[in-house]
Motif scaffolding. Structure first.
Motif, mmCIF file in Angstrom:
data_model
loop_
_atom_site.group_PDB
_atom_site.id
_atom_site.type_symbol
_atom_site.label_atom_id
_atom_site.label_comp_id
_atom_site.label_asym_id
_atom_site.label_seq_id
_atom_site.Cartn_x
_atom_site.Cartn_y
_atom_site.Cartn_z
ATOM 1 N N LYS A 107 14.961 14.686 -34.819
ATOM 2 C CA LYS A 107 13.754 15.091 -34.104
ATOM 3 C C LYS A 107 12.579 14.218 -34.524
ATOM 4 C CE LYS A 107 15.035 19.865 -33.100
ATOM 5 N NZ LYS A 107 14.638 21.294 -33.191
ATOM 6 N N ILE A 108 11.728 13.923 -33.547
ATOM 7 C CA ILE A 108 10.590 13.043 -33.772
ATOM 8 C C ILE A 108 9.301 13.781 -33.427
ATOM 9 C CG2 ILE A 108 9.526 10.838 -33.179
ATOM 10 C CD1 ILE A 108 12.312 9.910 -32.260
ATOM 11 N N PHE A 109 8.324 13.687 -34.303
ATOM 12 C CA PHE A 109 7.014 14.276 -34.075
ATOM 13 C C PHE A 109 5.954 13.213 -34.345
ATOM 14 C CE2 PHE A 109 9.937 17.473 -35.667
ATOM 15 C CZ PHE A 109 9.807 18.491 -34.742
ATOM 16 N N THR B 193 -10.390 -0.373 -25.808
ATOM 17 C CA THR B 193 -9.860 0.424 -24.712
ATOM 18 C C THR B 193 -9.100 1.652 -25.165
ATOM 19 O OG1 THR B 193 -7.870 -0.950 -24.711
ATOM 20 C CG2 THR B 193 -9.675 -1.645 -23.274
ATOM 21 N N ASN B 194 -8.902 1.794 -26.479
ATOM 22 C CA ASN B 194 -8.133 2.928 -27.009
ATOM 23 C C ASN B 194 -6.806 3.077 -26.271
ATOM 24 O OD1 ASN B 194 -7.479 5.078 -28.579
ATOM 25 N ND2 ASN B 194 -8.739 6.559 -27.494
ATOM 26 N N GLU B 195 -6.015 2.002 -26.362
ATOM 27 C CA GLU B 195 -4.756 1.915 -25.623
ATOM 28 C C GLU B 195 -3.861 3.128 -25.905
ATOM 29 O OE1 GLU B 195 -4.247 -0.587 -23.629
ATOM 30 O OE2 GLU B 195 -5.130 -2.421 -24.396
ATOM 31 N N SER B 196 -3.235 3.661 -24.869
ATOM 32 C CA SER B 196 -2.309 4.781 -25.034
ATOM 33 C C SER B 196 -0.964 4.270 -25.536
ATOM 34 C CB SER B 196 -2.140 5.524 -23.710
ATOM 35 O OG SER B 196 -1.607 4.658 -22.727
ATOM 36 N N ILE B 197 -0.179 5.189 -26.072
ATOM 37 C CA ILE B 197 1.088 4.783 -26.682
ATOM 38 C C ILE B 197 2.245 5.070 -25.745
ATOM 39 C CG2 ILE B 197 1.603 6.976 -27.835
ATOM 40 C CD1 ILE B 197 2.257 5.072 -30.336
ATOM 41 N N ASP B 198 3.245 4.209 -25.806
ATOM 42 C CA ASP B 198 4.463 4.379 -25.014
ATOM 43 C C ASP B 198 5.485 5.101 -25.891
ATOM 44 O OD1 ASP B 198 6.588 4.203 -23.283
ATOM 45 O OD2 ASP B 198 7.015 2.103 -23.727
ATOM 46 N N LEU B 199 5.631 6.407 -25.668
ATOM 47 C CA LEU B 199 6.471 7.221 -26.535
ATOM 48 C C LEU B 199 7.940 6.834 -26.449
ATOM 49 C CD1 LEU B 199 4.861 10.755 -26.155
ATOM 50 C CD2 LEU B 199 4.698 9.182 -28.086
ATOM 51 N N LYS B 200 8.399 6.371 -25.288
ATOM 52 C CA LYS B 200 9.803 5.983 -25.180
ATOM 53 C C LYS B 200 10.106 4.782 -26.076
ATOM 54 C CE LYS B 200 13.511 4.562 -22.069
ATOM 55 N NZ LYS B 200 13.964 3.544 -23.058
ATOM 56 N N SER B 201 9.209 3.800 -26.072
ATOM 57 C CA SER B 201 9.423 2.620 -26.916
ATOM 58 C C SER B 201 9.465 2.999 -28.389
ATOM 59 C CB SER B 201 8.309 1.594 -26.678
ATOM 60 O OG SER B 201 8.362 1.094 -25.367
ATOM 61 N N VAL B 202 8.542 3.886 -28.802
ATOM 62 C CA VAL B 202 8.494 4.269 -30.211
ATOM 63 C C VAL B 202 9.690 5.149 -30.570
ATOM 64 C CG1 VAL B 202 7.118 5.343 -32.014
ATOM 65 C CG2 VAL B 202 5.981 4.112 -30.173
ATOM 66 N N THR B 203 10.119 5.989 -29.651
ATOM 67 C CA THR B 203 11.304 6.813 -29.901
ATOM 68 C C THR B 203 12.535 5.934 -30.105
ATOM 69 O OG1 THR B 203 10.417 8.662 -28.626
ATOM 70 C CG2 THR B 203 12.791 8.622 -28.970
ATOM 71 N N ASP B 204 12.672 4.909 -29.278
ATOM 72 C CA ASP B 204 13.784 3.968 -29.447
ATOM 73 C C ASP B 204 13.706 3.295 -30.820
ATOM 74 O OD1 ASP B 204 14.683 4.572 -26.933
ATOM 75 O OD2 ASP B 204 13.808 2.800 -25.970
ATOM 76 N N ALA B 205 12.488 2.927 -31.223
ATOM 77 C CA ALA B 205 12.316 2.278 -32.527
ATOM 78 C C ALA B 205 12.617 3.254 -33.666
ATOM 79 C CB ALA B 205 10.892 1.745 -32.653
ATOM 80 N N ALA B 206 12.221 4.510 -33.500
ATOM 81 C CA ALA B 206 12.476 5.524 -34.534
ATOM 82 C C ALA B 206 13.971 5.717 -34.740
ATOM 83 C CB ALA B 206 11.814 6.837 -34.139
ATOM 84 N N ASN B 207 14.701 5.807 -33.652
ATOM 85 C CA ASN B 207 16.155 5.970 -33.762
ATOM 86 C C ASN B 207 16.811 4.719 -34.346
ATOM 87 O OD1 ASN B 207 16.485 8.654 -32.750
ATOM 88 N ND2 ASN B 207 16.071 7.911 -30.691
ATOM 89 N N TRP B 208 16.277 3.547 -33.997
ATOM 90 C CA TRP B 208 16.791 2.303 -34.570
ATOM 91 C C TRP B 208 16.556 2.289 -36.075
ATOM 92 C CZ3 TRP B 208 14.686 -1.702 -37.374
ATOM 93 C CH2 TRP B 208 15.446 -2.874 -37.451
ATOM 94 N N LEU B 209 15.359 2.704 -36.513
ATOM 95 C CA LEU B 209 15.050 2.745 -37.935
ATOM 96 C C LEU B 209 15.930 3.762 -38.667
ATOM 97 C CD1 LEU B 209 11.138 2.533 -38.052
ATOM 98 C CD2 LEU B 209 12.743 0.994 -39.214
ATOM 99 N N ARG B 210 16.173 4.900 -38.029
ATOM 100 C CA ARG B 210 17.017 5.924 -38.659
ATOM 101 C C ARG B 210 18.419 5.369 -38.919
ATOM 102 N NH1 ARG B 210 20.239 9.533 -36.140
ATOM 103 N NH2 ARG B 210 19.193 9.182 -34.156
ATOM 104 N N ARG B 211 18.950 4.662 -37.952
ATOM 105 C CA ARG B 211 20.287 4.077 -38.125
ATOM 106 C C ARG B 211 20.258 2.947 -39.151
ATOM 107 N NH1 ARG B 211 20.011 4.592 -32.433
ATOM 108 N NH2 ARG B 211 19.541 2.351 -32.251
ATOM 109 N N ARG B 212 19.212 2.140 -39.096
ATOM 110 C CA ARG B 212 19.127 0.977 -39.986
ATOM 111 C C ARG B 212 18.900 1.397 -41.441
ATOM 112 N NH1 ARG B 212 18.782 -2.112 -43.326
ATOM 113 N NH2 ARG B 212 18.127 -4.306 -43.365
ATOM 114 N N LEU B 213 18.026 2.373 -41.648
ATOM 115 C CA LEU B 213 17.687 2.798 -43.006
ATOM 116 C C LEU B 213 18.659 3.827 -43.566
ATOM 117 C CD1 LEU B 213 13.826 3.219 -42.517
ATOM 118 C CD2 LEU B 213 14.992 1.327 -43.672
ATOM 119 N N GLN B 214 19.387 4.521 -42.666
ATOM 120 C CA GLN B 214 20.284 5.597 -43.087
ATOM 121 C C GLN B 214 19.522 6.659 -43.881
ATOM 122 O OE1 GLN B 214 23.981 5.905 -42.427
ATOM 123 N NE2 GLN B 214 22.978 4.747 -40.797
#
Length: 490
Positions: free
Chosen positions: A362-364, A415-436
């Motif tokens: 889960k990601i928050f 401009t206070n750019e908004s965040i792309d949650l899908k991109s960060v979610t993909d990165a979070a899951n990649w980090l979880r697998r990479r870091l174990q």
């Protein structure tokens, strides 16, 4: 009988012998208040029983403690005082802790309490054959867990945790470390230095640690842990079957900012499918501030000024968060930042930082105010010769609010750019697998103009206190339970 919902301490088990005329003395046993607080934060009802002849200073001290932890005070040898009517609404078991310094009162036979006998001094004289025997007060939390397992079944698992007291307090205050089973069957006990580690761990199903709290020093990539953490480390090495939420070897990369930056280079494999580029910050390792052609080296590393300089050591030592924002290359030669260091890209991000938390799968995230853009920082100087901004990131950050220049607006430009949650979610899951790793956090900023999503920090077992407790704590428990269940399946 259900799980333990009440604990009554006899005065003999919680009070020490002290001069009754010392008004500043604490009359509680060493570690007694910590035990009381642990039970209180576990939402277990607490009582303390004492005799009518207890000296007034001790009674007054008990009353002060009772006010802190909603404790009921009982006088068991007073015929007019009844205990059970006030605790008759407890739906579960009641533990009565008494020491061998006092003869167990016959009145106890009227109640179906579980008697725990504290054998002070090693000379047992318990009058009740079915009493549970412990040698130290610190054994009480584990005893409560044993009782709960016996009363409700083996599907309950015990989590032994080790981290610094302030972090324990933070988690416990939010209800994260209860002695009674959680909704998914977890019970939490501290691993304490006053008891043999092996005797504690034989009754623990999974270990939760914040090893970064136990670091004394890091030199030449050699980590010097506290004595108790070294003991735990050796236990892990000699007991490969011990279930640890996250092995020490998996968190080591997060102790080193250079290793973190190298790992983040692998995010490039996600960018073919992502709407926006997600990456780590550009960086350069520095071993010496004096003998380097910084302008040439910065260009090679795709860096430009201003930049932020951080110690290579990411956590665990006092100066790991001593940083500087540098505007001129020459100022890199006179910095008071520990070496070796990392020169990191300074990303203009509209003073907006996104803190992401990975709890199992889960990601928050939470949005926080951050350091202003470079042009805002530059306005803090009255001259054309901007000086480095040195700060400790654990204590304070250079923000638009604390820049000493009245001409600077509290609201950053951009401009206070908004965040792309899908991109960060993909990165979070990649980090979880990479870091174990099971539980970790990382910080993201969105670069103005390019809209690059830049990960600027990764850390282990963060507090995730920006996420509401009613959401974060169950997810925390679920992550631990899932780790244990998956380990058992293997």
């Amino acid at each position: 009988m259900g799980v333990v919902r009440g604990v009554i301490f006899d005065e003999s088990a919680i009070l020490i012998e002290a001069a009754d005329d010392d008004k500043n003395a604490s009359f509680l046993q060493p570690g007694g208040e910590s035990i009381l607080r642990m039970i209180y934060l576990s939402k277990i009802r607490i009582g303390i029983s004492f005799t009518v002849d207890l000296p007034e200073p001790k009674v007054s001290h008990l009353k002060r403690v009772a006010n802190l932890y909603s404790i009921d005070l009982f006088i068991l040898n007073d015929p007019a005082c009844e205990v059970m009517p006030t605790w008759g609404d407890i739906d579960g078991s009641i533990v009565y802790l008494v020491s061998n310094k006092k003869k167990v009162l016959p009145k106890l036979s009227n109640y179906s309490w579980v008697v725990v006998f504290l054998n002070i001094g090693g000379e047992s004289s318990c009058d009740l054959p079915n009493a549970i025997l412990i040698e130290k007060l610190e054994e009480l939390p584990m005893t409560v867990c044993h009782l709960n397992k016996r009363l409700i079944g083996l599907n309950v698992i015990t989590v032994g945790y080790k981290m610094k007291p302030s972090r324990v307090e933070d988690f416990a205050r939010r209800g994260a470390f209860p002695l009674c089973p959680t909704q998914n069957g977890l019970m939490f006990i501290p691993l304490v230095s006053d008891l043999p580690l092996s005797s504690q761990l034989k009754d623990v199903d999974i270990v939760l640690h914040k090893a970064t709290d136990e670091i004394l020093s890091i030199k030449d990539d050699n980590i010097n842990f506290t004595e108790s953490m070294q003991e735990l480390q050796k236990y892990f090495e000699h007991n490969q079957g011990c279930c640890v939420l996250d092995p020490l070897s998996n968190i080591y990369p997060l102790l080193d900012r250079l290793e973190i930056q190298k790992i983040l280079l692998g995010l490039v494999e996600l960018n073919a499918e992502s709407s926006y580029m997600i990456r780590g910050a550009h960086f350069l390792k520095v071993d010496n501030f004096d003998n380097l052609d910084f302008l040439t080296e910065l260009r090679k590393a795709n860096l430009s000024l201003p930049c932020i300089v951080k110690p290579k050591v990411a956590c665990g030592v006092s100066d790991a968060h001593k940083m500087a924002i540098v505007f001129e290359a020459d100022d890199l030669k006179n910095l008071d930042v520990p070496l070796p260091a990392i020169i990191q890209e300074y990303v203009d991000h509209s003073s907006t930082l996104y803190k992401f938390y990975m709890l199992g799968e889960k990601i928050f995230y939470a949005v926080k105010k951050s350091i202003p853009n470079a042009n805002i920082l530059m306005k803090s100087f009255d001259s054309s010769d901007p000086k480095p901004l040195e700060f400790d990131s654990l204590k304070s950050l250079p923000t638009a609010d604390n820049i000493q220049n009245s001409a600077v607006s509290d609201h950053p430009t951009g401009t206070n750019e908004s965040i792309d949650l899908k991109s960060v979610t993909d990165a979070a899951n990649w980090l979880r697998r990479r870091l174990q790793l099971t539980i970790f956090g990382f910080d993201v900023v969105v670069q103005e103009g390019t809209h690059d999503h830049v990960i600027v920090d990764v850390n282990y077992l963060p507090s995730f206190k920006e996420v509401p407790d009613d959401v974060a704590i169950p997810a925390f428990w679920e992550a631990i339970r899932s780790k244990f269940d998956s380990r058992m399946l293997k």
